[in-house]
Write a protein that holds these residues in place. Structure first.
Motif, PDB file in Angstrom:
ATOM      1  N   ASN A 181       0.828  -1.201   0.000  1.00 19.40           N
ATOM      2  CA  ASN A 181       0.000   0.000   0.000  1.00 19.40           C
ATOM      3  C   ASN A 181       0.868   1.258   0.000  1.00 19.40           C
ATOM      4  O   ASN A 181       1.846   1.354   0.734  1.00 19.40           O
ATOM      5  CB  ASN A 181      -0.913   0.017   1.229  1.00 19.40           C
ATOM      6  CG  ASN A 181      -1.992  -1.050   1.132  1.00 19.40           C
ATOM      7  OD1 ASN A 181      -2.395  -1.437   0.046  1.00 19.40           O
ATOM      8  ND2 ASN A 181      -2.453  -1.524   2.278  1.00 19.40           N
ATOM      9  N   PHE A 182       0.487   2.178  -0.823  1.00 16.59           N
ATOM     10  CA  PHE A 182       1.190   3.451  -0.977  1.00 16.59           C
ATOM     11  C   PHE A 182       0.391   4.515  -0.235  1.00 16.59           C
ATOM     12  O   PHE A 182      -0.785   4.744  -0.526  1.00 16.59           O
ATOM     13  CB  PHE A 182       1.286   3.775  -2.471  1.00 16.59           C
ATOM     14  CG  PHE A 182       2.101   4.990  -2.826  1.00 16.59           C
ATOM     15  CD1 PHE A 182       3.232   5.350  -2.112  1.00 16.59           C
ATOM     16  CD2 PHE A 182       1.740   5.779  -3.923  1.00 16.59           C
ATOM     17  CE1 PHE A 182       3.989   6.458  -2.467  1.00 16.59           C
ATOM     18  CE2 PHE A 182       2.489   6.883  -4.280  1.00 16.59           C
ATOM     19  CZ  PHE A 182       3.614   7.218  -3.548  1.00 16.59           C
ATOM     20  N   ARG A 183       1.016   5.150   0.765  1.00 15.33           N
ATOM     21  CA  ARG A 183       0.315   6.097   1.632  1.00 15.33           C
ATOM     22  C   ARG A 183       0.886   7.504   1.486  1.00 15.33           C
ATOM     23  O   ARG A 183       2.059   7.696   1.189  1.00 15.33           O
ATOM     24  CB  ARG A 183       0.457   5.674   3.097  1.00 15.33           C
ATOM     25  CG  ARG A 183      -0.067   4.263   3.391  1.00 15.33           C
ATOM     26  CD  ARG A 183      -1.554   4.227   3.481  1.00 15.33           C
ATOM     27  NE  ARG A 183      -2.055   2.894   3.845  1.00 15.33           N
ATOM     28  CZ  ARG A 183      -3.352   2.596   3.971  1.00 15.33           C
ATOM     29  NH1 ARG A 183      -4.259   3.536   3.777  1.00 15.33           N
ATOM     30  NH2 ARG A 183      -3.718   1.378   4.297  1.00 15.33           N
ATOM     31  N   LYS A 184       0.033   8.493   1.751  1.00  9.50           N
ATOM     32  CA  LYS A 184       0.463   9.878   1.660  1.00  9.50           C
ATOM     33  C   LYS A 184       1.424  10.240   2.786  1.00  9.50           C
ATOM     34  O   LYS A 184       2.371  10.994   2.589  1.00  9.50           O
ATOM     35  CB  LYS A 184      -0.745  10.811   1.692  1.00  9.50           C
ATOM     36  CG  LYS A 184      -0.391  12.277   1.467  1.00  9.50           C
ATOM     37  CD  LYS A 184      -1.633  13.146   1.387  1.00  9.50           C
ATOM     38  CE  LYS A 184      -1.267  14.609   1.123  1.00  9.50           C
ATOM     39  NZ  LYS A 184      -2.479  15.465   1.042  1.00  9.50           N
ATOM     40  N   ASP A 198       4.052  -6.136  -6.686  1.00 12.08           N
ATOM     41  CA  ASP A 198       5.317  -6.831  -6.437  1.00 12.08           C
ATOM     42  C   ASP A 198       6.196  -6.736  -7.680  1.00 12.08           C
ATOM     43  O   ASP A 198       5.702  -6.800  -8.812  1.00 12.08           O
ATOM     44  CB  ASP A 198       5.042  -8.298  -6.113  1.00 12.08           C
ATOM     45  CG  ASP A 198       4.919  -8.534  -4.614  1.00 12.08           C
ATOM     46  OD1 ASP A 198       5.499  -9.497  -4.124  1.00 12.08           O
ATOM     47  OD2 ASP A 198       4.251  -7.721  -3.943  1.00 12.08           O
ATOM     48  N   GLY A 199       7.496  -6.596  -7.453  1.00 14.43           N
ATOM     49  CA  GLY A 199       8.447  -6.531  -8.553  1.00 14.43           C
ATOM     50  C   GLY A 199       8.714  -5.132  -9.069  1.00 14.43           C
ATOM     51  O   GLY A 199       9.627  -4.938  -9.883  1.00 14.43           O
ATOM     52  N   THR A 200       7.940  -4.159  -8.580  1.00 17.39           N
ATOM     53  CA  THR A 200       8.148  -2.773  -9.023  1.00 17.39           C
ATOM     54  C   THR A 200       9.443  -2.222  -8.420  1.00 17.39           C
ATOM     55  O   THR A 200       9.673  -2.325  -7.216  1.00 17.39           O
ATOM     56  CB  THR A 200       6.976  -1.874  -8.588  1.00 17.39           C
ATOM     57  OG1 THR A 200       5.758  -2.401  -9.129  1.00 17.39           O
ATOM     58  CG2 THR A 200       7.173  -0.441  -9.082  1.00 17.39           C
ATOM     59  N   GLU A 201      10.279  -1.642  -9.260  1.00 16.68           N
ATOM     60  CA  GLU A 201      11.525  -1.040  -8.778  1.00 16.68           C
ATOM     61  C   GLU A 201      11.275   0.418  -8.402  1.00 16.68           C
ATOM     62  O   GLU A 201      10.638   1.159  -9.147  1.00 16.68           O
ATOM     63  CB  GLU A 201      12.616  -1.120  -9.839  1.00 16.68           C
ATOM     64  CG  GLU A 201      13.977  -0.638  -9.337  1.00 16.68           C
ATOM     65  CD  GLU A 201      15.085  -0.816 -10.359  1.00 16.68           C
ATOM     66  OE1 GLU A 201      15.792  -1.833 -10.287  1.00 16.68           O
ATOM     67  OE2 GLU A 201      15.227   0.067 -11.225  1.00 16.68           O
ATOM     68  N   LEU A 202      11.775   0.807  -7.242  1.00 21.42           N
ATOM     69  CA  LEU A 202      11.549   2.157  -6.733  1.00 21.42           C
ATOM     70  C   LEU A 202      12.856   2.775  -6.266  1.00 21.42           C
ATOM     71  O   LEU A 202      13.821   2.058  -5.972  1.00 21.42           O
ATOM     72  CB  LEU A 202      10.570   2.123  -5.550  1.00 21.42           C
ATOM     73  CG  LEU A 202       9.185   1.513  -5.790  1.00 21.42           C
ATOM     74  CD1 LEU A 202       8.477   1.303  -4.461  1.00 21.42           C
ATOM     75  CD2 LEU A 202       8.360   2.425  -6.700  1.00 21.42           C
ATOM     76  N   TRP A 216       6.176   7.517  -6.882  1.00 20.88           N
ATOM     77  CA  TRP A 216       5.611   6.508  -7.789  1.00 20.88           C
ATOM     78  C   TRP A 216       4.533   7.169  -8.631  1.00 20.88           C
ATOM     79  O   TRP A 216       3.633   7.831  -8.095  1.00 20.88           O
ATOM     80  CB  TRP A 216       5.037   5.338  -6.985  1.00 20.88           C
ATOM     81  CG  TRP A 216       4.518   4.194  -7.811  1.00 20.88           C
ATOM     82  CD1 TRP A 216       5.226   3.454  -8.716  1.00 20.88           C
ATOM     83  CD2 TRP A 216       3.191   3.646  -7.807  1.00 20.88           C
ATOM     84  NE1 TRP A 216       4.432   2.478  -9.273  1.00 20.88           N
ATOM     85  CE2 TRP A 216       3.174   2.570  -8.723  1.00 20.88           C
ATOM     86  CE3 TRP A 216       2.037   3.956  -7.099  1.00 20.88           C
ATOM     87  CZ2 TRP A 216       2.028   1.820  -8.968  1.00 20.88           C
ATOM     88  CZ3 TRP A 216       0.892   3.207  -7.337  1.00 20.88           C
ATOM     89  CH2 TRP A 216       0.886   2.142  -8.266  1.00 20.88           C
ATOM     90  N   LYS A 217       4.651   7.006  -9.932  1.00 19.75           N
ATOM     91  CA  LYS A 217       3.701   7.587 -10.886  1.00 19.75           C
ATOM     92  C   LYS A 217       3.530   9.088 -10.656  1.00 19.75           C
ATOM     93  O   LYS A 217       2.419   9.631 -10.707  1.00 19.75           O
ATOM     94  CB  LYS A 217       2.356   6.874 -10.816  1.00 19.75           C
ATOM     95  CG  LYS A 217       2.404   5.438 -11.323  1.00 19.75           C
ATOM     96  CD  LYS A 217       1.020   4.816 -11.405  1.00 19.75           C
ATOM     97  CE  LYS A 217       1.080   3.428 -12.034  1.00 19.75           C
ATOM     98  NZ  LYS A 217      -0.263   2.798 -12.117  1.00 19.75           N
ATOM     99  N   GLY A 218       4.655   9.755 -10.381  1.00 14.71           N
ATOM    100  CA  GLY A 218       4.640  11.190 -10.222  1.00 14.71           C
ATOM    101  C   GLY A 218       4.144  11.695  -8.878  1.00 14.71           C
ATOM    102  O   GLY A 218       4.060  12.906  -8.654  1.00 14.71           O
TER     103      GLY A 218
END
Length: 264
Positions: A181-184, A198-202, A216-218
């Motif tokens: 989960n991506f949180r503010k 899963d597998g996303t490079e950051l 992520w995604k701007g």
């Protein structure tokens, strides 16, 4: 005695709205020069471009001098063959327009034929495409500050150098395979910005306890660090002034070794 470049940058605002028929781009710049004590009469923007001590793209100026100072002269350089006959053979091109970097509001000021008067235009310290400002000129008759003055005169040893920065990379890796989960903010109760598979490079920009700050995604936000696995770091090449590199080296040495052994 050098003229103050910042005062020169501000001088143009006194002429806002002045008719182009009364004051074209060259006459506007020359009026601002007289306001700071410089009297120079050159035949057109092409002559002004060739009279500069240094010229280059906005990006080259920032790399060479660390910034584009207020009061820098701005040009639109074209390879259209329309330069005056006397300049046809030098291969530089046609410097068709001239203005001044202000460092405030829209960023530049000039006498505009299309607007019919002295007006501001967009310049954010980068090349303006499609016929916009694409060259910066610095002149040794201006005071741009000690560091830029020294570089411009060739007296400075603070040459830009290339350094390698190791950027930490991670991969989303969860036991369930359902992503993270991506949180503010750094809280499970913070606004939900999405699920990162899963597998996303950051790239991690900061770490604070159980949370990692990422983009992520701007969008900038946070994910729980426990769901991230280290990946191969990215090596980024950057050009910075030598003094900045030396200052960073000293700071890191002090932080890691208390000013003792070097970290070369």
């Amino acid at each position: 005695m050098k003229a103050n470049a910042e005062v020169f940058a501000e001088a143009g605002f006194a002429y806002l709205g002045t008719s182009y028929s009364r004051m074209d781009c060259q006459a506007f710049v020359e009026a601002c020069l007289r306001d700071v004590g410089i009297s120079e009469d050159l035949p057109g923007s092409n002559a002004w471009y060739r009279a500069m001590t240094w010229v280059g793209t906005p990006e080259e100026c920032k790399s060479r001098f660390g910034s584009i100072p207020k009061g820098a002269l701005l040009f639109i350089l074209k390879q259209d063959g329309n330069e005056p006959t006397r300049y046809m053979q030098d291969g530089i091109g046609n410097a068709s327009h001239i203005g001044i970097k202000t460092g405030r509001s829209k960023g530049a000021i000039h006498s505009s034929a299309s607007k019919g008067c002295v007006a501001e235009s967009a310049f954010a310290d980068k090349t303006v495409p499609h016929g916009g400002w694409n060259r910066v000129g610095l002149w040794d008759r201006f005071d741009y500050g000690e560091q830029i003055n020294a570089l411009l005169s060739g007296e400075s040893t603070d040459e830009p150098i290339e350094v390698v920065v190791r950027v930490k990379k991670v991969i989303v890796k969860t036991e369930s395979g359902n992503g993270v989960n991506f949180r503010k903010e750094k809280s499970k109760h913070s606004a939900y910005l999405g699920n990162i598979p899963d597998g996303t490079e950051l790239t991690v920009t900061a770490e604070d306890g159980d949370w990692s700050q990422i983009t992520w995604k701007g969008r900038e936000g946070y994910v729980m660090s426990m769901f991230l696995a280290e990946a191969e770091p990215e090596m980024v090449f950057m050009t910075i002034p030598r003094t900045a590199a030396e200052a960073l080296h000293e700071a890191l040495t002090e932080a890691l070794y208390g000013g003792g052994d070097s970290i070369d």
